[in-house]
Write a protein that holds these residues in place. Structure first.
Motif: not given
Length: 460
Positions: A16-20, A181-183, A193-196
């Motif tokens: 679900i959150n990957w879609d976002l 997410i790391s993978r 791209f930065e993801v927190r």
């Protein structure tokens, strides 16, 4: 973890959150147009805040254009056909905006979407609207001045469903999501791209961006005969899809004793196996099954002896419909012609590497001398290398080039044979004491010492 968090539930919540996150990257593509350079996503970021009572994702990835919001993002039908092509043109693996409404429905029953692109707006998914199966188009309101940076979007979901409440309150689930997410976004993260990700406390305290899982392969200096340990690279186009394939060793080969122990204990595979990415989004991670060619044709099934073998496939197309993806965009369509052709090349590389490990199985000492002058080649250097060294013709695919690899061959390959026997553990311990005065010595080292000691006595 609590009983509720099954593997399936973890994967579903992550999806679900990957879609976002996919939508964030699609927004970047709409903003920058053509992707150029090694780090085209530098400066773009997304922050995901998890809590038992709410969820927030906020980004600066370009915002949602007002026209897209009106025609597609917040309308409940399919957009006009003439808009579909335009929306899909700026997407990583699917149509721009795909998954946002679905994600909100799966997360909770009260949500607020705020975005600022050409014109700022706010849209509310109220509990009343969510429970009304008529689902009329959602009204849009102007965004307050000072809310969000230009190009920013914030989605806040309240009244979370029970499974979301439980997952988002668990630090172990959040850590598992970070790892995913790391993978899955490793290549996108490597491009800037930065993801927190974290709880509100962690985000406020300055959570660090997630580091993408790296990919690198071992390379050695050339021997006098020109042979060396080096990556296999393939580069070209198949059926309108740009293809890059990298395969090789990411670590030293296991000794025969280590391989036997690995197979008996079924230990971790580390980084062994194939990873496949479509438009930079990883859809297969470190796979060692028939899906990536293991155990097919003349390629052996994966086992511990092959733990050093790894490979990466990068597929890219400006038309995402050409990519060999499943309808969920989360996996590979193994029946597609493109993937079948790519897998032929993957099997070729795997077969060469497994043959190399078999060949050196009895010559560990000689191989160690080769490793003395070795180094790792990171993905960015591998991509440059592919265009420089992929000059050999692939007979089956005229549009593909490959590197000409000459792997080392043991000098005494035909003059040696393996000696193997079992012995009482107490006797082995005595020999460890006798030869090494060290119980940490391996059984293989004890066997070697005993063999050469006996040979020395005979020669005398």
């Amino acid at each position: 973890m609590p009983a509720f968090a099954s593997r399936q539930q973890i994967d579903e919540q992550s999806s679900i959150n990957w879609d976002l996150l996919d939508n964030c990257v699609d927004g970047i593509l709409r903003s920058i147009g053509e992707v150029q350079g090694d780090t085209p996503y530098t400066g773009y970021r997304a922050t995901m805040t998890f809590d038992a009572n709410y969820f927030i994702i906020e980004d600066n990835c370009g915002g949602i254009p007002k026209s897209v919001a009106e025609k597609y993002a917040f309308s409940m039908g399919r957009p006009p056909d003439e808009d579909v092509e335009q929306l899909a043109a700026a997407a990583t693996v699917g149509m721009y905006g795909i998954g946002m409404k679905r994600a909100i429905f799966k997360l909770g029953t009260d949500a607020l979407v705020e975005s600022r692109h050409d014109e700022g707006f706010t849209v509310e998914f109220s509990p009343e609207w969510m429970s009304d199966r008529g689902w009329t188009d959602l009204p849009m309101f102007p965004l307050k001045d000072g809310e969000l940076v230009d190009g920013g979007t914030r989605i806040t979901v309240f009244q979370l469903h029970d499974e979301c409440k439980k997952a988002f309150a668990e630090k172990t689930w959040i850590e598992s999501f970070r790892n995913s997410i790391s993978r899955h976004y490793a290549i996108i993260i490597s491009k800037g791209f930065e993801v927190r990700v974290g709880t509100e406390e962690e985000i406020v305290a300055g959570a660090e961006p997630i580091a993408g899982a790296g990919f690198r392969l071992l390379e050695t200096d050339a021997l006098p005969d020109g042979s060396r340990v080096q990556p296999f690279t393939y580069f070209g186009v198949l059926d309108g899809v740009k293809v890059e394939i990298y395969a090789g060793l990411y670590r030293k080969l296991l000794t025969e004793e280590e391989a036997d122990r690995e197979e008996q204990t079924r230990g971790v595979k580390d980084d062994a196996g194939w990873t496949v990415a479509c438009n930079d989004r990883v859809v297969i991670w470190k796979d060692t099954t028939r899906l990536t060619g293991w155990g097919e044709a003349t390629v052996p099934n994966y086992h511990g002896q092959f733990i050093a073998i790894t490979g990466l496939v990068l597929l890219h197309s400006d038309d995402p419909s050409k990519l060999p993806l499943t309808t969920t965009k989360r996996g590979i369509d193994a029946a597609s012609n493109v993937y079948a052709e790519v897998k032929d090349l993957m099997r070729e590389a795997t077969k060469n590497l497994t043959s190399f490990t078999y060949r050196w199985k009895k010559h560990e000492r000689d191989l160690d001398s080769i490793y003395q002058n070795s180094r790792y080649v990171e993905l960015s250097a591998l991509r440059t290398m592919a265009q420089e060294v992929s000059t050999g013709q692939v007979r089956k695919f005229a549009t593909m080039k490959r590197s000409e690899v000459k792997l080392p061959v043991p000098v005494n390959e035909t003059r040696t044979a393996r000696v193997s026997f079992t012995a009482d553990k107490d006797d082995i311990a005595k020999l460890k004491k006798h030869y090494f005065d060290d119980q940490q010595a391996t059984n293989s080292e004890v066997g070697d010492a005993a063999f050469y000691d006996a040979l020395k006595r005979i020669k005398k």
